[in-house]
Write an enzyme that holds these catalytic residues in place. Structure first.
Site, PDB file in Angstrom:
ATOM      1  N   CYS A  47       0.847  -1.191   0.000  1.00  0.00           N
ATOM      2  CA  CYS A  47       0.000   0.000   0.000  1.00  0.00           C
ATOM      3  C   CYS A  47       0.883   1.242   0.000  1.00  0.00           C
ATOM      4  CB  CYS A  47      -0.922   0.009   1.214  1.00  0.00           C
ATOM      5  SG  CYS A  47      -0.043   0.064   2.791  1.00  0.00           S
ATOM      6  N   ASP A 100       3.782  12.574 -28.535  1.00  0.00           N
ATOM      7  CA  ASP A 100       3.213  11.541 -29.405  1.00  0.00           C
ATOM      8  C   ASP A 100       4.260  10.631 -30.023  1.00  0.00           C
ATOM      9  OD1 ASP A 100       4.337  13.422 -31.201  1.00  0.00           O
ATOM     10  OD2 ASP A 100       2.964  12.775 -32.784  1.00  0.00           O
ATOM     11  N   ASP A 115       5.329  18.509 -26.367  1.00  0.00           N
ATOM     12  CA  ASP A 115       6.113  18.252 -27.565  1.00  0.00           C
ATOM     13  C   ASP A 115       5.487  19.086 -28.677  1.00  0.00           C
ATOM     14  OD1 ASP A 115       7.894  16.922 -29.391  1.00  0.00           O
ATOM     15  OD2 ASP A 115       6.169  15.746 -30.053  1.00  0.00           O
ATOM     16  N   CYS A 134       3.341   1.686   2.767  1.00  0.00           N
ATOM     17  CA  CYS A 134       4.621   0.994   2.585  1.00  0.00           C
ATOM     18  C   CYS A 134       5.570   1.851   1.758  1.00  0.00           C
ATOM     19  CB  CYS A 134       4.407  -0.350   1.894  1.00  0.00           C
ATOM     20  SG  CYS A 134       3.308  -1.485   2.771  1.00  0.00           S
TER      21      CYS A 134
END
Length: 744
Positions: free
Chosen positions: A30, A635, A448, A33
């Site tokens: 979880c 992309d 981009d 942690c």
């Protein structure tokens, strides 16, 4: 406004003084942690940045040269987890997802019939050997599908901390133990059925989480597909096909039209048009000849070349890209689940309260019994004369059961699932839960350029040629390897709506690399290509356009302007981001003049030009080190590592497979305006998560005192806990409705 080149180099040099350490962490269950692991690593002197990804189990640490992997291993192992220098594969994550599904199915198969039998038994219809049925069924669920929950709780407790599994384990084992005590003759009530119900609800939450992990794990398969296993090697005048791992630096390899470049090297003979979009992100193929460099994974679109190999093995560009993405996978800021923040304090407090209530009832049973007698007239399930031990055990189990954080555990994943569904209806695919919660916190959006801000398909935007000359130009361009030739040909066929160019006869065709193409039509010599005096067209170039001149017998007849159009909605999206106090930045491999022109068109003040894939990752980390939350939109394959390094990676659905696989969110139709939708979904989802957690916590505040007072039967506690979970699910399902209201 920033120019990229100098700043990017300085930034890269700054980052290069620090080293990156990548590894995986095993045993986490979880976000609590994850937080414990990150805290342990941050305590190491010299660590500058650490990020652990729960979904992929991958971690990355940026530190000075004094920090070693051994130091990290020691810190992580000190809190009960393990460090592995081998990264988990997609197959391993898929295997764990299937195991979670199997555990849930087994648990449901046992628990559902057990619940039905329990209800029948409690209604007054005697079920023979009910105690042994509870013992057997509860034991199966706890120790088989629930075994990982037990292990997680033990790891936490043995290292003096807690997680969500701790309370579930204690509650389930305590409930199951009442059945054993009853079998051994003690006068207690059996709550063995409750143990199976607790584990099953917990496994439901874990299954949802594991499904999200699996959906977020398929990252580099497309990049691996670009690798070439064999290459044509020129040996003693003959071409021999050999495995790439046997080829050495200095060997000569041969590539023809349609083949992938297997190894990095320099062209020693021939010329070709090569698709390098996977490197630069630019859609136009590149014309290359003797002395120029070619990169593994790129594609020869036309031509034949001989290449002298200069890199092999791990030094290959394609392998370096794979390494970049594997490291970048762990650069996600892990979701900081409110449920796990609460459980840090909630679990030990609840356990202490359960113990305290049982002790008080055991010691003061006779003093408290009159209270039970009065309440029993209203609440018939209250134990009146069970005795000190049985009553103490009753309150202990009831308190633990009612406080088990199943609703807290479901609060986040259920809201995320609902958000993902709503996003899909709006053309967004959300691949993991972290991105939904992180989107609302984004400070910087890196775009981009080609294929993201622009459409990625260059086209003719203006010309001053008559139709007859234009048709001749198109016919000549059919013989050109230049990337812009297709834009001219397409324009002529679409605009003039004619195929007459196929009937034109040309002579003396000659293409000069870097200049243009010559051809004779009838008695006239045509030239189509680079302007002799480009300064005449500087205004067009500043707008991001490319100019092609047309000369007939050395006399200028006109010119053609070609540009990659700005995506519809790009300017509006940039303005909306600014209004939301989010900084838009363009990051591109294109030249500085074009980058500046596009940035000015869409209203972006800061841009980075001439950047490589690794430099894009450095730019992402630059903002992260400044404390910014970064979203990257791209992309191309060259964007993949940056997409994974940023807090949120968004891919355009019309882009490359790897960009899509590397992203957290995919815009299906390529409309970058959808990023605004993603942010709005994030805000609403976050509100729902807070509401879920509030009601789950409020429920505990009301119910725990009642359980401590002996007024809640463990079965009723389990039912109340279940209703709390249902409330979380129903509240999460209203996300779509709220989005529609906001959209008007």
């Amino acid at each position: 406004m920033k120019s990229s080149t100098e700043t990017s180099i300085n930034n890269s040099l700054s980052l290069s003084q620090e080293k990156e350490i990548s590894f995986s962490v095993q045993g986490m269950t979880c976000a609590s942690c994850v937080r414990n692991v990150e805290r342990a690593i941050k305590k190491i002197d010299g660590v500058k940045y650490v990020s652990v990804n729960l979904a992929t189990e991958k971690a990355i640490v940026i530190a000075n040269d004094k920090v070693t992997i051994e130091d990290i291993e020691k810190a992580v192992e000190s809190i009960g987890y393990k460090v592995s220098r081998e990264m988990p594969t997609v197959n391993l994550i898929e295997k764990r997802f299937k195991e979670a599904k199997k555990d849930l199915m087994v648990s449901l198969i046992v628990t559902i019939p057990l619940m039905i039998i329990m209800i029948i038994h409690m209604s007054g219809i005697h079920i023979p050997h009910m105690t042994f049925i509870e013992l057997f069924c509860g034991g199966i669920v706890i120790f088989y599908p629930g075994r990982k929950t037990l292990k997680s709780a033990w790891i936490a407790l043995s290292h003096l901390h807690t997680n969500m599994d701790t309370l579930v384990t204690i509650g389930a084992l305590s409930s199951w133990m009442t059945t054993i005590l009853l079998i051994f003759g003690l006068n207690v009530q059996s709550f063995g059925s409750i143990s199976a119900m607790l584990i099953t609800l917990n496994l439901l939450g874990k299954y949802i989480e594991s499904k999200m992990k699996y959906n977020a794990s398929k990252d580099i398969q497309a990049l691996l597909a670009l690798r070439v296993e064999k290459a044509n090697v020129l040996m003693d005048g003959e071409i021999i096909e050999l495995p790439v791992e046997t080829i050495k630096i200095g060997d000569i390899i041969v590539m023809r039209t349609g083949e992938k470049v297997p190894l990095d090297g320099i062209i020693v003979e021939g010329k070709a048009t090569i698709d390098e979009s996977m490197v630069t992100g630019e859609p136009l193929p590149v014309y290359k000849t003797v002395g120029e460099y070619v990169i593994s994974g790129t594609i020869v679109e036309s031509g034949v070349i001989k290449v002298e190999v200069s890199r092999v093995g791990e030094d290959l560009f394609i392998n370096q890209m794979i390494k970049l993405i594997e490291e970048a996978q762990s650069s996600k800021v892990p979701i900081q689940a409110f449920a796990d923040r609460i459980t840090i304090y909630f679990i030990p407090i609840v356990f202490s309260m359960a113990v305290l209530s049982s002790i008080l009832w055991f010691i003061n049973y006779e003093a408290f019994q009159p209270f039970l007698l009065k309440v029993s007239n209203i609440l018939p399930w209250v134990l009146v004369d069970a005795g000190p031990f049985s009553t103490a055990l009753f309150t202990f189990v009831a308190t633990l059961v009612i406080a088990c954080p199943c609703a807290l555990g479901l609060a986040t994943p259920m809201a995320l699932l609902s958000a993902s569904s709503s996003a899909a209806k709006r053309g967004l695919i959300i691949k993991n839960g972290e991105s939904v919660q992180m989107a609302k916190n984004i400070d910087v959006v890196l775009f981009d350029k080609t294929g993201t801000i622009t459409e990625g398909h260059p086209s003719v935007v203006w010309h001053n040629l008559d139709n007859q000359i234009l048709q001749v130009v198109a016919k000549i361009e059919e013989n050109s390897t230049h990337p812009l030739a297709n834009a001219i040909i397409k324009y002529v066929k679409d605009e003039l709506k004619t195929d007459m160019i196929s009937d034109l006869k040309l002579d003396e065709i000659e293409e000069k690399a870097g200049l243009g193409i010559y051809a004779r039509y009838k008695k006239d010599l045509y030239f189509i290509g680079k302007p002799k005096k480009s300064e005449k067209y500087i205004d067009f170039m500043k707008r991001g356009e490319t100019v092609v001149e047309v000369l007939v017998n050395d006399e200028l007849r006109g010119y053609i302007r070609i540009a990659d159009k700005i995506r519809s909605g790009a300017i509006d999206t940039i303005n909306k981001l600014k209004n939301m106090n989010i900084k838009p930045v363009i990051v591109t491999g294109d030249n500085e003049i074009t980058a500046k022109a596009v940035a000015e068109k869409v209203g972006v003040e800061e841009f980075w030009a001439n950047v490589s894939p690794s430099e894009k990752v450095n730019i992402v980390r630059k903002y992260q080190i400044e404390g910014k939350k970064v979203c990257m939109i791209g992309d191309g394959i060259n964007d993949a590592a940056a997409l994974k390094s940023s807090e949120i990676g968004i891919a355009i659905g019309t882009g490359t497979d790897l960009a899509i696989e590397s992203a957290d969110i995919i815009i299906i139709q390529g409309e970058i305006s959808k990023i605004i939708d993603a942010i709005e979904i994030s805000k609403i989802t976050f509100q729902k998560i807070k509401q879920n957690l509030f009601w789950a916590f409020f429920y505990n505040v009301i119910m725990i005192p009642l359980a401590m007072m002996g007024l809640m039967h463990p079965v009723l506690s389990e039912i109340a806990m279940f209703l709390s979970s249902i409330n979380v699910i129903l509240n999460s399902s209203t996300i779509e409705k709220k989005l529609k209201v906001k959209e008007g």
